[in-house]
Design a protein around this motif. Structure first.
Motif, PDB file in Angstrom:
ATOM      1  N   UNK A  41       0.849  -1.193   0.000  1.00 22.40           N
ATOM      2  CA  UNK A  41       0.000   0.000   0.000  1.00 22.40           C
ATOM      3  C   UNK A  41       0.892   1.252   0.000  1.00 22.40           C
ATOM      4  N   UNK A  42       0.353   2.323  -0.520  1.00 23.43           N
ATOM      5  CA  UNK A  42       1.005   3.644  -0.447  1.00 23.43           C
ATOM      6  C   UNK A  42       2.326   3.733  -1.212  1.00 23.43           C
ATOM      7  N   UNK A  43       2.553   2.823  -2.117  1.00 21.17           N
ATOM      8  CA  UNK A  43       3.696   2.909  -3.027  1.00 21.17           C
ATOM      9  C   UNK A  43       3.394   2.007  -4.204  1.00 21.17           C
ATOM     10  N   UNK A  44       4.159   2.117  -5.307  1.00 19.88           N
ATOM     11  CA  UNK A  44       3.956   1.182  -6.411  1.00 19.88           C
ATOM     12  C   UNK A  44       4.283  -0.254  -6.006  1.00 19.88           C
ATOM     13  N   UNK A  45       3.564  -1.195  -6.583  1.00 17.19           N
ATOM     14  CA  UNK A  45       3.932  -2.604  -6.474  1.00 17.19           C
ATOM     15  C   UNK A  45       5.135  -2.819  -7.395  1.00 17.19           C
ATOM     16  N   UNK A  46       6.219  -3.352  -6.849  1.00 16.57           N
ATOM     17  CA  UNK A  46       7.445  -3.540  -7.630  1.00 16.57           C
ATOM     18  C   UNK A  46       7.491  -4.973  -8.145  1.00 16.57           C
TER      19      UNK A  46
END
Length: 415
Positions: free
Chosen positions: A142-147
């Motif tokens: 959550x709260x960032x791109x999925x890498x």
């Protein structure tokens, strides 16, 4: 009634009059033909005839998109409304009536489908089962791109070799791994054997760290029954995602799979370039992607900024914004998957041009595997690049205190 109209926007090009050609298309693709018909009564027209809703003139083109004599070539964006009663909500009917036949109309020197504006009746299609929120829940990110990353080399690794690479990527900290779209069930790596080798690695990593890495398996097949068998192998082993080559399996294959699927469906659009690469022909992603979203795509690969392929950045940005825009409700938005030559250096521009959102998957192949410090530092460098983008810090400045990003900039930044 507006709710009963399927509105399709076309970009027409012709040495004649675009408005007159739009009227011809509306007639040919609904009730009319090349001559007057005794059965084409006013009542039939009122119920089923398509009609031109608007014509917006564009600058002329000195050259035709199709090989055509004459000129100058006049262009216009036209909106044609098709009565829902005449088309229905079946996707095959929609594409046959509003798209397929239009390309064969005499007098065109170019035609491009720009968008569909579909009435609420099309909400009967299932749409994404997971989409953005479900993808985040499955990866617990959550709260960032999925890498994410891709198994490379794309072809040639035996199941045991693939498992070793998966172990390395899991330990590197990726959230998502996928089979390359070219990898399905070849003789050197049958899907069942690949699953048997890789899933214990996924399971062991989760037991050790608490993090379950999402793995998308290449299950596509032109035979729906085989594709479902592949799906079931993944589900039985505890997998949660699949790579689907949507153009290869077709609308029917996608419909068949989505009705039965327990997996997050990661769409690879290989072949879409045939439909869109010429700017005067084919389809915009806004139209193309909307159909596949209705049929159940959860995650949609759409290239990225400074991609390794032909696609201009502006086209990628339009595709991204199209994924962000609901068709009928927020749940029908797929997770945009930004890929193709991404290594972190594009994070700042990606963040700025996509509306400052982190609701995306950032897919690095060579940008992770090719990092001079190894895969773990490649993942760290991408995360650091996104931290810098969100905080509004230049990558070069952020790299002063982040070694992994500094190494990535030194290797990839000069290209």
């Amino acid at each position: 009634m507006p709710d009963d109209l399927i509105k399709v926007t076309y970009r027409l090009e012709t040495p004649g009059d675009p408005a007159a050609l739009a009227v011809k298309i509306a007639s040919d693709q609904s009730t009319g033909t090349f001559t007057d018909l005794p059965g084409e009564t006013a009542a039939v027209k009122a119920r089923c005839a398509a009609r031109v809703l608007s014509v917006t003139a564009l600058p002329d083109s000195p050259t035709p998109s199709f090989p055509t004599e004459g000129g100058p070539f006049h262009r216009a964006d036209v909106v044609i409304g098709y009565p829902l009663e005449a088309v229905g909500t079946d996707i095959a009917a929609l594409m046959t009536i509003t798209v397929g036949g239009v390309y064969s109309v005499r007098g065109l020197s170019g035609v491009r489908v720009l968008d569909f504006d579909l009435p609420p009746a099309f909400a009967r299609h299932p749409g994404p089962q997971f989409g953005i929120d479900g993808s985040r829940a499955l990866t617990n990110v959550y709260d960032r791109p999925i890498i994410g990353s891709i198994i490379k080399p794309a072809l040639g690794l035996a199941p045991a070799e693939t498992a070793l690479m998966v172990k390395e990527l899991c330990e590197a900290g990726v959230d998502f791994i996928k089979d390359d779209e070219k990898l399905m069930s070849p003789g050197y790596s049958p899907l069942a054997e690949r699953i048997a080798a890789v899933m214990p690695v996924i399971d062991a990593h989760e037991q050790r760290t608490g993090k379950r890495v999402m793995y998308a398996w290449g299950i596509s097949s032109a035979d729906p029954d085989i594709m479902l068998q592949n799906h079931d192998l993944v589900v039985k082993a505890g997998g949660n995602a699949a790579v689907i080559n949507i153009n290869s399996i077709g609308y029917g294959g996608m419909t068949f799979l989505r009705k039965r699927s327990a997996l997050c469906l990661h769409a690879h659009r290989n072949g879409w370039d045939i439909l869109t690469r010429h700017p005067g022909l084919g389809m915009e992603f806004a139209a193309y992607g909307k159909i596949w979203r209705l049929l159940g795509v959860d995650q949609f690969q759409i290239n990225g900024i400074a991609a390794k392929y032909w696609e201009p950045d502006d086209s990628f940005v339009r595709s991204f914004h199209s994924c962000q825009k609901p068709i009928f409700c927020p749940a029908d938005r797929p997770l945009p998957v930004v890929g193709s030559g991404q290594w972190g250096g594009q994070a700042v521009e990606t963040y700025a041009r996509t509306g400052q959102t982190t609701d995306l998957m950032y897919l690095g192949g060579g940008g992770i595997h090719g990092h001079p410090g190894g895969a773990a530092r490649g993942v760290a460098a991408i995360r650091q690049a996104w931290e810098a983008a969100v905080q509004g810090i230049a990558l070069a400045d952020y790299a002063k205190e982040h070694m992994e990003l500094a190494q990535a900039l030194q290797k990839f930044g000069a290209k």
